[in-house]
Design a protein around this motif. Structure first.
Motif, PDB file in Angstrom:
ATOM      1  N   UNK B 112       0.856  -1.177   0.000  1.00  0.00           N
ATOM      2  CA  UNK B 112       0.000   0.000   0.000  1.00  0.00           C
ATOM      3  C   UNK B 112       0.897   1.233   0.000  1.00  0.00           C
ATOM      4  N   UNK B 113       0.438   2.263  -0.673  1.00  0.00           N
ATOM      5  CA  UNK B 113       1.164   3.536  -0.657  1.00  0.00           C
ATOM      6  C   UNK B 113       0.223   4.602  -0.128  1.00  0.00           C
ATOM      7  N   UNK B 114       0.766   5.488   0.672  1.00  0.00           N
ATOM      8  CA  UNK B 114      -0.049   6.561   1.229  1.00  0.00           C
ATOM      9  C   UNK B 114       0.037   7.772   0.300  1.00  0.00           C
ATOM     10  N   UNK B 115      -1.115   8.297  -0.083  1.00  0.00           N
ATOM     11  CA  UNK B 115      -1.154   9.447  -0.989  1.00  0.00           C
ATOM     12  C   UNK B 115      -1.517  10.679  -0.161  1.00  0.00           C
ATOM     13  N   UNK B 116      -0.544  11.565   0.096  1.00  0.00           N
ATOM     14  CA  UNK B 116      -0.810  12.667   1.035  1.00  0.00           C
ATOM     15  C   UNK B 116      -1.968  13.568   0.625  1.00  0.00           C
ATOM     16  N   UNK B 117      -2.097  13.888  -0.679  1.00  0.00           N
ATOM     17  CA  UNK B 117      -3.168  14.832  -1.018  1.00  0.00           C
ATOM     18  C   UNK B 117      -4.562  14.196  -0.962  1.00  0.00           C
ATOM     19  N   UNK B 118      -4.609  12.876  -0.905  1.00  0.00           N
ATOM     20  CA  UNK B 118      -5.892  12.195  -0.666  1.00  0.00           C
ATOM     21  C   UNK B 118      -6.034  11.821   0.798  1.00  0.00           C
ATOM     22  N   UNK B 119      -4.907  11.832   1.511  1.00  0.00           N
ATOM     23  CA  UNK B 119      -4.845  11.376   2.909  1.00  0.00           C
ATOM     24  C   UNK B 119      -5.432   9.969   3.006  1.00  0.00           C
ATOM     25  N   UNK B 120      -4.978   9.111   2.132  1.00  0.00           N
ATOM     26  CA  UNK B 120      -5.538   7.770   2.051  1.00  0.00           C
ATOM     27  C   UNK B 120      -4.475   6.779   1.581  1.00  0.00           C
TER      28      UNK B 120
END
Lengths: 434, 255
Positions: B112-120
């Motif tokens: 899994x990768x965390x996408x900061x601008x989605x905060x998800x």
């Protein structure tokens, strides 16, 4: 310009992120500062619609309380402030000629805004963690439309701006998560909910038709701490990673409606448009499955008691609405990402279908990142093309250019984009980080 | 009547040879028996691989801070790596500043990768590149044993050559050829191979120094096998035996 861009938003941000990590014995502190300047231009009128300085401060303090289990305590605080018209721009005076309240995003003098983005205390134990305070909770697996993201209300002043970290309205919640092997369970309770931030009257994204401009609008009531718990929202999610590969989640959330709906009523004995605020139960499921280079993902939800926008004077009906998105994306070794999704909605007794695609590629050793997202109605006229381009000038500076090109009809073949018809726009964002 | 047995010269010769053989068989047997423990001391391929893993990994649970430099970019990337057991890793991006918050979680063959601008957190496939020639698996998957079936392909006085074949789907590399120094079990170099055996990348483990109480490689240089000038260097800045809570290794907690 001949193409159908009616509005253009230039988001020119100069961001400065400073980070200090001071690992001491059992304590770490990380501090981020981002500052920028935001300018919005409406192309069809050539007016500056937003002109201001913004600052985001974030601090996270972490204490390691037990070295054997690794349990930690942490506190996080983040605020974002906006202050208007620090810069005199050539067309700024033209804004003053607009009718009062014409554009929601225009600045009037030095308007100021301060948002708490996070203010929470968190404890991470061996197999559970609890977060208390203002926070965002993200659910769902698909892209483009975030249908399972039901915990936080949204800032709808620019509904096409889908950077969720910007538009989720943080809520004061208790968020408990527990983990046992492949099983995860989460419970969220918001004792005092918050509501969507709606676009002001007459703004480009105002949900109230301009023809009804003379009728006063009564916004949804704000919930107060005096009624602690009585207006509460709550629910949870359980997830399990089957066969070490298929991640499946089921979710439930009892909340106030997130979709803006207005009905005619009386306010101070005068006719008014009243924003409907009613209880909705969202029940759904999500899944992901990775097979080598391909990831399959999906979200499906039923919103029970969803209010529907009435077409006339009648009160808003409550119905069960369904939404689903399933898709897949493929990542190649030479850094192509190609994705496709099928979207389904059933609302107001009608069924809607769309397909969407996403192509992304890193070029020149990651210096350039072009991406295109296309959303096309099947059996309806919706079309949304969103080209994006990021240029990482160096380790600190990134230039982002983006457009939202929209085509939609308002007749019988209309889809969900009808309210945004003619609101195509372009967006540029220069970001500097240190 | 007595019968006298006559011994032919041929039989005499056979008896002599049997005596000689019996006299030699005893010491040979003894030598063979005594030699067996020495043969058992020769480590198996699995042992070699496990010990080479021990050189790179100080404990079941530990923490790394690594810097990655690449030939094709002036950017320097820095990551904090939390490793828990054989199959759980969290990688937090520290540098460059623009990528801060792009964290990754690897559990078995899932990522899994965390996408900061989605905060998800978003599920992604394993073969996505981290930076330059460095694949996610190069810093998030530090143990070979358990993931690969191993055989000794060759050896000389100084090194064993091991051939590793993936026993699981979804690993970053389907095959590896690893050279391990005899005596110290230090991995010296490796070739990362496609399923057909084609060399994709070459790696060298170097700058051995004392880390967490043992001499370990502090740099891994990875070169593209075709574009020889393309290379990345993973440098270990800090290594600590530290346990992160299990709850950290779930996609819900990746922020």
């Amino acid at each position: 310009m001949t193409w159908t861009v009616r509005t253009c938003l230039f988001f020119i941000g100069f961001a400065w992120v400073g980070t200090q990590t001071q690992p001491a014995s059992g304590m770490e502190n990380s501090f981020d500062l981002e500052s920028g300047y935001l300018v919005s231009v409406l192309f069809d009128r050539g007016h500056i619609s937003r002109n201001g300085l913004y600052v985001t401060l974030k601090d996270r303090l972490q204490l390691h309380s037990n070295s054997e289990t690794g349990s930690t305590w942490s506190a996080e605080a983040a605020v974002r402030g906006f202050a208007g018209e620090w810069l005199r721009l050539p067309s700024a005076s033209a804004v003053a000629d607009l009718p009062q309240g014409q554009w929601a995003l225009r600045t009037s003098g030095r308007e100021a805004e301060l948002n708490i983005r996070a203010l929470a205390l968190e404890h991470n134990a061996a197999n559970w963690n609890l977060r208390l305070g203002y926070q965002q909770v993200a659910w769902g697996e698909t892209f483009g439309f975030f249908i399972a993201d039901v915990v936080n209300p949204r800032d709808l002043r620019d509904p096409l701006f889908v950077e969720m970290d910007f538009i989720r309205v943080p809520v004061a919640a208790a968020n408990l998560k527990a983990f046992w092997g492949n099983f995860r369970v989460q419970a969220v309770a918001t004792p005092v909910p918050r509501t969507n931030i709606m676009p002001p009257r007459g703004s480009p994204f105002d949900f109230v038709p301009r023809e009804l401009g003379s009728i006063p609008v009564v916004d949804a009531p704000r919930y107060s701490w005096n009624r602690l718990g009585r207006d509460a929202e709550g629910g949870g999610r359980i997830s399990y990673l089957f066969f070490e590969k298929v991640d499946v989640a089921a979710l439930y959330y009892y909340h106030w409606n997130r979709t803006p709906v207005y009905e005619f009523g009386l306010a101070d004995n005068a006719p008014a448009l009243i924003e409907v605020q009613t209880r909705v139960q969202s029940v759904g499921t999500s899944f992901t499955y990775a097979l080598d280079s391909v990831v399959f993902r999906g979200d499906a939800l039923a919103h029970i008691g969803q209010p529907l926008q009435p077409q006339g004077m009648e009160p808003a009906l409550r119905r069960t609405e369904y939404q689903a998105i399933v898709g897949m994306d493929y990542s190649s070794e030479n850094e192509w990402v190609i994705g496709g999704q099928y979207h389904y909605d059933r609302f107001a007794g009608n069924q809607y279908h769309w397909v969407s695609g996403r192509i992304q590629k890193r070029l020149f050793n990651g210096k350039f990142e072009p991406e295109v997202f296309v959303f096309q109605g099947v059996g309806n006229d919706d079309c949304w093309i969103q080209p994006k381009f990021a240029w990482h000038v160096d380790a600190h500076i990134t230039l982002n250019v983006r457009a939202d090109l929209l085509w939609a009809s308002t007749d019988r073949s209309s889809g969900v984009l009808a309210p945004f018809r003619g609101k195509s726009r372009a967006l540029a964002w220069i970001q500097a980080t240190f | 009547m007595t019968t006298q047995k006559t011994i032919t010269p041929r039989a005499q010769s056979r008896r002599t040879w049997l005596r000689v053989f019996a006299m030699m068989a005893l010491p040979m047997t003894l030598w063979f028996i005594s030699a067996r423990p020495a043969q058992a001391a020769e480590p198996s391929a699995e042992d070699i691989l496990r010990k080479a893993d021990d050189v790179r990994n100080p404990a079941e649970n530990y923490f790394l801070r690594v810097k990655v430099t690449s030939s094709n970019t002036s950017d320097i990337s820095e990551f904090e790596v939390f490793i828990r057991g054989k199959d759980k890793t969290v990688v937090k991006t520290v540098q460059p500043a623009r990528d801060k918050g792009r964290n990754m979680l690897m559990v078995n063959e899932n990522m899994w990768a965390y996408v900061p601008n989605l905060k998800r957190s978003v599920r992604v496939s394993l073969n996505q590149r981290l930076v330059g020639q460095t694949a996610n698996g190069d810093i998030s998957r530090m143990r070979w044993s358990g993931d690969y079936a191993v055989q000794i392909e060759g050896q000389n006085d100084k090194e064993w050559t091991l051939l590793l074949k993936a026993t699981k789907k979804g690993l970053t590399y389907e095959q590896l050829r690893v050279w391990v120094e005899k005596g110290s079990f230090h991995p010296v170099r490796a070739e990362y191979l496609s399923s057909a055996g084609k060399v994709l990348k070459r790696a060298s483990f170097r700058a051995y120094k004392e880390l967490c109480g043992r001499v370990r490689p502090s740099e891994i240089a990875i070169h593209d096998a075709v574009k020889k000038d393309d290379h990345s260097v993973i440098q270990v800045l800090l290594m600590e035996v530290k346990t992160a809570p299990d709850s950290m290794f779930y996609p819900d907690n990746l922020q």
